[in-house]
Design an enzyme around this catalytic site. Structure first.
Site, PDB file in Angstrom:
ATOM      1  N   HIS A  66     -28.135 -47.105  34.176  1.00  0.00           N
ATOM      2  CA  HIS A  66     -26.920 -47.590  33.517  1.00  0.00           C
ATOM      3  C   HIS A  66     -26.508 -48.923  34.131  1.00  0.00           C
ATOM      4  O   HIS A  66     -27.127 -49.418  35.045  1.00  0.00           O
ATOM      5  CB  HIS A  66     -25.765 -46.602  33.752  1.00  0.00           C
ATOM      6  CG  HIS A  66     -25.902 -45.297  33.039  1.00  0.00           C
ATOM      7  ND1 HIS A  66     -25.059 -44.907  32.032  1.00  0.00           N
ATOM      8  CD2 HIS A  66     -26.781 -44.279  33.188  1.00  0.00           C
ATOM      9  CE1 HIS A  66     -25.398 -43.719  31.589  1.00  0.00           C
ATOM     10  NE2 HIS A  66     -26.449 -43.305  32.283  1.00  0.00           N
ATOM     11  N   ARG A  85     -22.101 -37.384  28.112  1.00  0.00           N
ATOM     12  CA  ARG A  85     -21.108 -36.303  28.225  1.00  0.00           C
ATOM     13  C   ARG A  85     -21.565 -35.106  27.397  1.00  0.00           C
ATOM     14  O   ARG A  85     -20.838 -34.149  27.245  1.00  0.00           O
ATOM     15  CB  ARG A  85     -19.726 -36.761  27.712  1.00  0.00           C
ATOM     16  CG  ARG A  85     -19.112 -37.933  28.449  1.00  0.00           C
ATOM     17  CD  ARG A  85     -18.710 -37.584  29.872  1.00  0.00           C
ATOM     18  NE  ARG A  85     -18.094 -38.730  30.556  1.00  0.00           N
ATOM     19  CZ  ARG A  85     -18.776 -39.733  31.104  1.00  0.00           C
ATOM     20  NH1 ARG A  85     -20.085 -39.730  31.069  1.00  0.00           N
ATOM     21  NH2 ARG A  85     -18.149 -40.739  31.692  1.00  0.00           N
ATOM     22  N   ARG A  95     -20.778 -48.293  22.857  1.00  0.00           N
ATOM     23  CA  ARG A  95     -21.274 -47.469  23.960  1.00  0.00           C
ATOM     24  C   ARG A  95     -22.018 -46.211  23.484  1.00  0.00           C
ATOM     25  O   ARG A  95     -23.082 -45.861  23.980  1.00  0.00           O
ATOM     26  CB  ARG A  95     -20.069 -47.059  24.823  1.00  0.00           C
ATOM     27  CG  ARG A  95     -20.323 -45.953  25.841  1.00  0.00           C
ATOM     28  CD  ARG A  95     -19.023 -45.632  26.569  1.00  0.00           C
ATOM     29  NE  ARG A  95     -19.094 -44.420  27.371  1.00  0.00           N
ATOM     30  CZ  ARG A  95     -19.418 -44.368  28.659  1.00  0.00           C
ATOM     31  NH1 ARG A  95     -19.758 -45.468  29.293  1.00  0.00           N
ATOM     32  NH2 ARG A  95     -19.417 -43.236  29.315  1.00  0.00           N
ATOM     33  N   GLU A 113     -25.160 -51.414  27.606  1.00  0.00           N
ATOM     34  CA  GLU A 113     -25.657 -51.704  28.954  1.00  0.00           C
ATOM     35  C   GLU A 113     -27.071 -52.275  28.863  1.00  0.00           C
ATOM     36  O   GLU A 113     -28.053 -51.647  29.236  1.00  0.00           O
ATOM     37  CB  GLU A 113     -25.581 -50.419  29.796  1.00  0.00           C
ATOM     38  CG  GLU A 113     -24.145 -49.909  29.880  1.00  0.00           C
ATOM     39  CD  GLU A 113     -24.002 -48.464  30.377  1.00  0.00           C
ATOM     40  OE1 GLU A 113     -25.015 -47.866  30.796  1.00  0.00           O
ATOM     41  OE2 GLU A 113     -22.873 -47.938  30.349  1.00  0.00           O
ATOM     42  N   HIS A 130     -26.345 -45.612  27.144  1.00  0.00           N
ATOM     43  CA  HIS A 130     -25.168 -46.338  26.654  1.00  0.00           C
ATOM     44  C   HIS A 130     -25.599 -47.669  26.065  1.00  0.00           C
ATOM     45  O   HIS A 130     -26.232 -48.478  26.748  1.00  0.00           O
ATOM     46  CB  HIS A 130     -24.152 -46.527  27.789  1.00  0.00           C
ATOM     47  CG  HIS A 130     -23.520 -45.232  28.197  1.00  0.00           C
ATOM     48  ND1 HIS A 130     -23.256 -44.902  29.501  1.00  0.00           N
ATOM     49  CD2 HIS A 130     -23.108 -44.178  27.443  1.00  0.00           C
ATOM     50  CE1 HIS A 130     -22.694 -43.692  29.533  1.00  0.00           C
ATOM     51  NE2 HIS A 130     -22.596 -43.235  28.294  1.00  0.00           N
ATOM     52  N   GLU A 185     -26.382 -47.433  38.644  1.00  0.00           N
ATOM     53  CA  GLU A 185     -25.564 -48.417  37.925  1.00  0.00           C
ATOM     54  C   GLU A 185     -26.010 -49.773  38.427  1.00  0.00           C
ATOM     55  O   GLU A 185     -25.774 -50.116  39.587  1.00  0.00           O
ATOM     56  CB  GLU A 185     -24.070 -48.230  38.247  1.00  0.00           C
ATOM     57  CG  GLU A 185     -23.485 -46.896  37.806  1.00  0.00           C
ATOM     58  CD  GLU A 185     -22.993 -46.906  36.364  1.00  0.00           C
ATOM     59  OE1 GLU A 185     -23.131 -47.948  35.687  1.00  0.00           O
ATOM     60  OE2 GLU A 185     -22.489 -45.870  35.917  1.00  0.00           O
TER      61      GLU A 185
HETATM   62  N1  ARG Z   1     -20.999 -44.671  34.175  1.00  0.00           N
HETATM   63  C1  ARG Z   1     -21.688 -43.434  33.940  1.00  0.00           C
HETATM   64  C2  ARG Z   1     -20.953 -42.659  32.876  1.00  0.00           C
HETATM   65  O1  ARG Z   1     -19.772 -42.808  32.743  1.00  0.00           O
HETATM   66  C3  ARG Z   1     -21.771 -42.659  35.218  1.00  0.00           C
HETATM   67  C4  ARG Z   1     -22.781 -41.610  35.190  1.00  0.00           C
HETATM   68  C5  ARG Z   1     -22.769 -40.796  36.446  1.00  0.00           C
HETATM   69  N2  ARG Z   1     -23.302 -39.507  36.189  1.00  0.00           N
HETATM   70  C6  ARG Z   1     -22.708 -38.595  35.418  1.00  0.00           C
HETATM   71  N3  ARG Z   1     -23.275 -37.463  35.255  1.00  0.00           N
HETATM   72  N4  ARG Z   1     -21.572 -38.790  34.874  1.00  0.00           N
HETATM   73  O2  ARG Z   1     -21.540 -41.911  32.148  1.00  0.00           O
HETATM   74 ZN    ZN Z   2     -23.501 -46.050  31.222  1.00  0.00          ZN
END
Ligand code: ARG
Ligand code: ZN
Length: 455
Positions: free
Chosen positions: A333, A281, A263, A208, A205, A407
């Site tokens: 992150h 994602r 992001r 960050e 991201h 995080e």
């Molecule tokens: N803040 C991260 C995100 O939103 C959290 C990641 C945690 N792991 C995950 N597979 N989502 O991507």
């Molecule tokens: Zn992140």
């Protein structure tokens, strides 16, 4: 609530008492003098800097208004990551740039939504973070206590490989949408046969910034403290480490040149005005189910299909082809101070839930003991939110059983704008977690090999 209102009240009150003009003038001068600061802060005068507000909606109506503000006004949601997840009694962190602060503040006042200003001088902090030129006399800090441009990071990668020709190798794992190279460093501190490995990626991201800063610090620390620090020596004696300092170079570059709050990556979705896929994602782990979005303008857009993006595909390919040696996967992150383990893409427990839980728990305890700072821990879905398509879950499903997302600092005071003076502390904490987990994993594999030997 507003200074204008109070002035009106005071005016009425003075009319009633009918003071003489001299006294009136003195009172007004005094009033203005005492309230000048307040006048500025209440938003009656336009803000000169972006702000970050902390808002806790206390009714469904306020939830709806906040969703509306975050979608239709020029603002950036910091927390939660998408307006769909704004809910009652849960803190919202909202970045409001200078030019929309008056409108947004008025709107919140009008609906009696109370808020706290977390940062009133966001622009100043952003400017401070970019002041990274080592010749700048104002910046006394060393290289690892500052943030760096993408170009500086590429230079640093080359320099590190040149300075440590026997132990550091640069690997080109792929390239970004805008054709920037994705370089990983391989640290191999000795040539024992059949070594296992750990993978660390930073900067998925873009905004960050503490994340790439950690990757740089980690490499530096490893090279400097091998044979000095016992834990580090043990770890590097037993495993190689792959470090990808900036997984999303296009996005990172963009945060330096155009929009500090960016992001996603910079993939332009044809036929829409929207840019960027959320790389975390885009992996094939319950891809694009609840917790991700198929709407290209969303901050959590999952992309057209799993691994549609060159950045996530590059990392997935590398992990696939090295899955037999890579034992530990770490993705860095910020912010919120959490040590997360699978799964984030489902509420189900990972098959090795208890050993992972033991590891993050001990890592958080060590951070607390050494640095007096609190990190929460647990499976992603239960600790923050459902977030499918993440790299950590995907790596775990691939068979890399020790998979985590950290995080880093902080918990919202500065959020993504963590000042350079906090880099060192944040990195030390994360390093403690890495060491704790790596040592535990080694302990387990040694125990299993020696038990195999004894049978
Ligand atoms: N803040 C991260 C995100 O939103 C959290 C990641 C945690 N792991 C995950 N597979 N989502 O991507
Ligand atoms: Zn992140």
């Amino acid at each position: 609530m507003s200074a204008y209102l109070r002035m009106g009240e005071l005016g009425q009150c003075l009319d009633i008492f009918q003071f003489g003009p001299d006294i009136m003038a003195t009172v007004w001068v005094l009033f203005i003098f005492l309230n000048f600061d307040l006048l500025l802060k209440t938003g009656q005068c336009a803000e000169t800097s972006g702000q970050v507000l902390s808002i806790t909606p206390n009714s469904q109506e306020q939830v709806e208004i906040l969703k509306n503000v975050s979608i239709h006004y020029q603002t950036v949601l910091w927390q939660p990551v998408s307006s769909d997840y704004i809910k009652e009694q849960t803190q919202v962190h909202l970045y409001v740039p200078a030019n929309s602060s008056q409108t947004v503040n008025d709107l919140l006042h009008r609906h009696s939504i109370t808020y706290e200003v977390m940062l009133s001088n966001a622009d100043e902090i952003i400017e401070m973070q970019m002041r990274n030129d080592s010749t700048d006399p104002r910046s006394g800090a060393t290289f690892y206590q500052r943030y760096h441009t993408l170009e500086d990071i590429y230079d640093w990668i080359n320099r590190t490989a040149k300075d440590y020709p026997n132990t550091v190798k640069v690997i080109l794992v792929g390239s970004s949408h805008e054709k920037r190279p994705l370089y990983a460093l391989k640290l191999s501190l000795n040539n024992r046969p059949n070594k296992k490995a750990m993978w660390i990626d930073c900067g998925i991201h873009a905004r960050e910034w503490i994340s790439p800063a950690f990757c740089l610090f980690f490499v530096h620390y490893s090279l400097l403290f091998y044979n000095q620090n016992q834990a580090m020596t043990q770890i590097l004696d037993n495993m190689d480490v792959y470090v990808l300092p900036v997984m999303n170079p296009d996005g990172y570059k963009y945060t330096w040149t155009n929009d500090r709050m960016w992001r996603k990556n910079r993939f332009p979705k044809k036929g829409t005005p929207c840019i960027g896929v959320d790389l975390n994602r885009n992996f094939d782990a319950n891809w694009c189910t609840r917790g991700a979005s198929d709407y290209p303008c969303s901050e959590i857009y999952c992309g057209a299909f799993p691994e549609s993006e060159p950045e996530s595909q590059a990392v997935a390919n590398f992990l696939r082809s090295h899955k037999d040696s890579i034992q530990i996967y770490l993705s860095i992150h910020s912010y919120s101070q959490m040590l997360l383990m699978p799964y984030s893409c489902t509420m189900d427990e990972a098959e090795n839930h208890s050993e992972l839980y033991e590891m993050v728990k001990q890592a958080a305890e060590n951070i607390r003991r050494y640095y007096r700072n609190i990190y929460t821990y647990g499976p992603g879905a239960k600790t923050i939110y459902l977030a499918p398509g993440g790299s950590d879950d995907w790596a775990h499903m691939l068979g890399i059983k020790y998979s985590f997302t950290f995080e880093l600092q902080d918990r919202g005071r500065y959020g993504f704008l963590l000042p350079p003076s906090h880099i060192q502390g944040a990195c030390n904490e994360a390093l403690t977690a890495v060491k704790t987990i790596a040592l535990k994993v080694m302990e387990k594999s040694q125990a299993s090999t020696s038990s195999r030997q004894t049978v």
